[in-house]
Every structure is written in C-alpha cells, then in structure tokens.
Design an enzyme around this catalytic site. Sequence first.
Site, PDB file in Angstrom:
ATOM      1  N   LYS A 175     -37.427  32.625 -59.812  1.00  0.00           N
ATOM      2  CA  LYS A 175     -37.396  32.981 -58.387  1.00  0.00           C
ATOM      3  C   LYS A 175     -38.788  33.368 -57.958  1.00  0.00           C
ATOM      4  O   LYS A 175     -39.586  33.843 -58.782  1.00  0.00           O
ATOM      5  CB  LYS A 175     -36.447  34.161 -58.155  1.00  0.00           C
TER       6      LYS A 175
HETATM    7  P1  NAD Z   1     -32.187  32.889 -43.788  1.00  0.00           P
HETATM    8  O1  NAD Z   1     -33.523  33.503 -43.696  1.00  0.00           O
HETATM    9  O2  NAD Z   1     -31.982  31.502 -43.317  1.00  0.00           O
HETATM   10  O3  NAD Z   1     -31.117  33.794 -43.021  1.00  0.00           O
HETATM   11  C1  NAD Z   1     -30.923  35.147 -43.243  1.00  0.00           C
HETATM   12  C2  NAD Z   1     -30.207  35.689 -42.014  1.00  0.00           C
HETATM   13  O4  NAD Z   1     -29.834  37.040 -42.259  1.00  0.00           O
HETATM   14  C3  NAD Z   1     -31.113  35.685 -40.782  1.00  0.00           C
HETATM   15  O5  NAD Z   1     -30.351  35.239 -39.681  1.00  0.00           O
HETATM   16  C4  NAD Z   1     -31.511  37.148 -40.633  1.00  0.00           C
HETATM   17  O6  NAD Z   1     -31.788  37.521 -39.304  1.00  0.00           O
HETATM   18  C5  NAD Z   1     -30.287  37.855 -41.192  1.00  0.00           C
HETATM   19  N1  NAD Z   1     -30.584  39.170 -41.734  1.00  0.00           N
HETATM   20  C6  NAD Z   1     -31.639  39.542 -42.491  1.00  0.00           C
HETATM   21  N2  NAD Z   1     -31.545  40.837 -42.814  1.00  0.00           N
HETATM   22  C7  NAD Z   1     -30.413  41.279 -42.259  1.00  0.00           C
HETATM   23  C8  NAD Z   1     -29.759  42.529 -42.244  1.00  0.00           C
HETATM   24  N3  NAD Z   1     -30.277  43.586 -42.878  1.00  0.00           N
HETATM   25  N4  NAD Z   1     -28.591  42.633 -41.576  1.00  0.00           N
HETATM   26  C9  NAD Z   1     -28.068  41.568 -40.941  1.00  0.00           C
HETATM   27  N5  NAD Z   1     -28.632  40.366 -40.922  1.00  0.00           N
HETATM   28  C10 NAD Z   1     -29.790  40.222 -41.572  1.00  0.00           C
HETATM   29  O7  NAD Z   1     -31.751  33.071 -45.314  1.00  0.00           O
HETATM   30  P2  NAD Z   1     -30.685  32.221 -46.131  1.00  0.00           P
HETATM   31  O8  NAD Z   1     -31.401  31.114 -46.778  1.00  0.00           O
HETATM   32  O9  NAD Z   1     -29.489  31.976 -45.282  1.00  0.00           O
HETATM   33  O10 NAD Z   1     -30.334  33.266 -47.295  1.00  0.00           O
HETATM   34  C11 NAD Z   1     -29.372  34.304 -47.118  1.00  0.00           C
HETATM   35  C12 NAD Z   1     -28.893  34.766 -48.490  1.00  0.00           C
HETATM   36  O11 NAD Z   1     -28.352  33.645 -49.204  1.00  0.00           O
HETATM   37  C13 NAD Z   1     -29.977  35.349 -49.411  1.00  0.00           C
HETATM   38  O12 NAD Z   1     -29.398  36.356 -50.200  1.00  0.00           O
HETATM   39  C14 NAD Z   1     -30.350  34.174 -50.278  1.00  0.00           C
HETATM   40  O13 NAD Z   1     -30.882  34.575 -51.531  1.00  0.00           O
HETATM   41  C15 NAD Z   1     -28.991  33.526 -50.455  1.00  0.00           C
HETATM   42  N6  NAD Z   1     -29.060  32.108 -50.854  1.00  0.00           N
HETATM   43  C16 NAD Z   1     -29.689  31.171 -50.084  1.00  0.00           C
HETATM   44  C17 NAD Z   1     -29.705  29.849 -50.490  1.00  0.00           C
HETATM   45  C18 NAD Z   1     -30.312  28.755 -49.648  1.00  0.00           C
HETATM   46  O14 NAD Z   1     -30.131  27.582 -50.016  1.00  0.00           O
HETATM   47  N7  NAD Z   1     -30.985  29.040 -48.574  1.00  0.00           N
HETATM   48  C19 NAD Z   1     -29.095  29.477 -51.700  1.00  0.00           C
HETATM   49  C20 NAD Z   1     -28.447  30.451 -52.460  1.00  0.00           C
HETATM   50  C21 NAD Z   1     -28.434  31.758 -52.018  1.00  0.00           C
END
Ligand code: NAD
Length: 479
Positions: free
Chosen positions: A110
């Site tokens: 990561k």
């Molecule tokens: P992203 O940046 O696209 O979206 C995150 C969203 O959460 C944003 O809309 C942001 O405004 C909101 N946010 C951030 N902090 C917040 C809080 N404290 N309270 C409420 N909302 C909040 O990120 P993502 O890619 O969707 O990732 C989200 C989660 O999913 C993370 O934990 C990431 O590790 C996990 N994840 C993502 C992927 C991927 O393919 N993108 C894959 C596996 C896991």
Amino acid sequence: MTDHSALKEPGFRESVDLMFNRAVGLLDLSPGLEEKIRVCNATYTVRFGVRLRGGIRTFTGYRSVHSEHMEPVKGGIRFATTVNQNEVEALAALMTYKCALVETPFGGSKGGLCIDPREYEEHELEQITRRFAYELAKRDLIHPSQNVPAPDMGTGEREMSWIADQYRRMNTTDINANACVTGKPAHAGGIQGRVEATGRGVQYALHEFFRNPEDVALANLKGKLDGKRVVVQGLGNVGYHAAKFLNEEDGALVTGIIERDGALVSDKGLDVEAVHHWITAHGGVKGYADATYVENGLSVLEAECDILIPAAVEGVINLGNAARIKAPLIIEAANGPVTAGADDILRQKGVVIIPDMYANAGGVTVSYFEWVKNLSHIRFGRMQRRQEEARHQLIVDELERLSKDTGTGWTLSPGFKDKYLRGAGELELVRSGLDDTMRAAYQSMREVWHGRDDVTDLRVAAYVVAIQRIASSYRAKGL
Ligand code: NAD
C-alpha cells in the site's frame, strides 16, 4: 448497557493485528510462521520537494510492502492528509489477506501521500504525482513484476495514468510497462469496468449473502435486497457505485448518505445520482433539497436501517458508537471502518459484519484482470467474441428451420435472440470474472464460518482462509 468509553481504542495497525491474532490462534501454525505472516516486510518513507507557486514544497509519502509470498505485490496509493506509516502498514497487511482470500496471485502492499488533493490545481497534482512515482519507481516500488499500485482514496484513473506514463518514460524498452499500475483509463491501457469494480464487488458480495437464507436469518433479516434500507458513508468511488447499483438494479432504498460535511436522510429513499451530482458541484451534501440534512453526519451511522455501508475511512465505528449501531448487517466497503473493539461489541450484539478484506476485494480483482490484459497485450474477448456469436447463430437458425419444417409455429421469446446472439465483450467478461470471484470467496469463508465450532463470524472465517493459503505458500517455498 456496558460502558465501553473507558476502554482504550487500538490504532488501525494494532486493530488489524488483533483481528489476525483472533484467527491465527485457531490454526496450528508454528509461532515463527505466524510471526512471518503478520509482520510488515518493509516500509519506505520518502520526502521530496516540488517547485510550486514560486517556492519549494516538501511532501511525505510511503510505500509499504507487507508480504512478498507472491509477487508482484499489490495495493492502492492513497492521497490524504491523514496518511501515516501506521495506516499504510495496516492497509498493506489487509491487501495481503485480501489477495489470498480472493485468489489474486499477489502479495500485499500500500502507498500513501500526505496531501489534500483538493488544495491543488490539476497541473500541480500532476507534477507531485509524477515526482512521487519517480521516487517509487527508481526503487522498484512501482514495477510490473514487483510492485503494482492502484487507486485508493483521493486517487483515480487520472493519477494512475500519470504514474504509468512516468514509469514508461523511465523504462522506455520495457514492453510490459503498462502493467506497472492498474486502474488506468480504458483508453490508456485500462480495462472496462475497473472504475466501478469495488462498488460492483460490494453489490455482488451482497447478492451472494442474500443467496444464503440461513446467513440472512443470522442477521435477523429476510427476503432479498429489494426494499432494504441502506445507509452509506462516503459517496466517493466505492460508496457511490455500491449505492447506485443497489438502488437502481436491486431496488434497495438508500435512506442515508453520510459525507464529510454532514448527512442526508430520507425515509422514501435518496436519488443517488442526484446527490452525487450535488456533491460534485458543491463539495458536500449541505443544501441538497430533496432530503433532511443532519449536521452531525456521524450520528446517521446509528440510524435505523437494514444494511450499513461504511465506504469512507477507517475507524468510524469504534468503542464510542458501536453499542448504538442499529443496523443488523454491516458491509465494510472501506478498509478498516470497524475497530477491533467495536467488532467485539457488535459481535456480542449479533450484528453480522461482511468484512473489508472480502467486501471491497472487487477493486483488486478487476485490477488483476487489467494486469493480465496488459501482460497479454490483448483485450479480453477479442479472439472469441464473433466466433461465439457465429455458433449461437447456428443454433438459432436451426431452431427456426425446425419450427418452419415441422409446422409447429414455435417462435423464440421476444428479446431472446438479441441476448443469446450477443457474444461477451470485455465488460461482460470482467463482470462475470468478478461475480465468480465474489461467489467463490464467499463460499470459502462460509465453509469455515459454518463448518468450525470455534469460528462464529465472517471476519475470523476470512482471516482463517487467507492465513491458511499464505501459510501453504510459505511452506511450499520451504520456509
Ligand atoms: P474516494 O476518495 O473516491 O471517496 C471517499 C469518499 O468518502 C469521498 O466522497 C469523501 O468526501 C468521503 N469521506 C472522506 N472522509 C469522510 C468522513 N470522515 N466522513 C464521511 N465521508 C468521508 O475513495 P474510495 O476510493 O471510494 O475509497 C473509500 C474506501 O474504500 C477507502 O477505505 C479505501 O481504502 C477503500 N477501497 C477503495 C478501493 C478503490 O478501488 N478505490 C478498493 C478497495 C477499497
């Protein structure tokens, strides 16, 4: 009710280790092998300067490699101000276990950069991303056969495409350069269906859960997804796609959306697409007309609903609020949204948790397909699609001939011909591969969950499956 507020909340890394320990204690591994699987192999910290706005700004980034029992290692790159070594190492460990659980042939890694991407113009972000990529690539921490990043919070297709281009510039003769990173745009070496993959995986995970009525009953629910009330935290890449598919395709009602600046609630269900547009235009949920706005967004995690989907950041369900969570089913779309302490409380309450390492594995699964596509230098379906269509056409022609010759007057149902004759393109194949992966991984967890008396929840079951596979891989290497 027990007061949990006096208990100490472990950090993210410690939380992952506590969960690992709960599972590994049930397995018969030597303490040395246990330790080998648990520890993070290496974390590289880099500080680099970029000339911006007339001065030099220094940025701090990390790339952590948790386990190299299989290579390349795989894991996203996160851009957020909260990024730190502890977080990156916890996320790298989760990647190791996740890849083992869904059988993607990777070790876990990561990366993260301490930055608020919203503070920078696009050209500035490009400069910063390229410089970070350069620092990692020159140490083989970005490399098609050693370490392959992907998007995570705060990054997406655009950043992955800059990273791929940076690697290509540094390795002009590497024919597999495109495979150095996944999550690239479809027109730049990416694969159809990657952007939506993690959210799609959450949907497929829930489909598989609801295909098992015994499991649904354990969550005190019944029936299918249709009409189920869903609360989602974080309408970013993962949360938006999960909520959209569950609502538009499965008939679930999204009754709450929690974002950084508050939450929206509506008993009749929110229009996910409209809320998403609103957030994109206004930077938050506040002011959206067709719902009730709640300033204390976190309180909505405690709302009455059937399914809670934390899809933002880690640690949001913790000792401080776990006892008040009312959802009988939580699906961890984010990594680590439930702390180890909260996990204990929720289990005692009988809440069923579909754990992160399974729930959000759709991203790495489709990244795996993209990596394979890049290495094979050919789009999935290109060779067989038309041949498949031609064979189907033969059957349809034959059925129509039989109907005519025998005078039965049989006709094919409306729409059948179109659907049957269409050969699978890349998107259909990606979805099929993802669905198959999510079903198979669920069944492997379920076998342990229901098959062993000492396993009472899906998280421990997931760890047991993952740890056993990693242990076999180390043993096969003679360790
Ligand atoms: P992203 O940046 O696209 O979206 C995150 C969203 O959460 C944003 O809309 C942001 O405004 C909101 N946010 C951030 N902090 C917040 C809080 N404290 N309270 C409420 N909302 C909040 O990120 P993502 O890619 O969707 O990732 C989200 C989660 O999913 C993370 O934990 C990431 O590790 C996990 N994840 C993502 C992927 C991927 O393919 N993108 C894959 C596996 C896991």
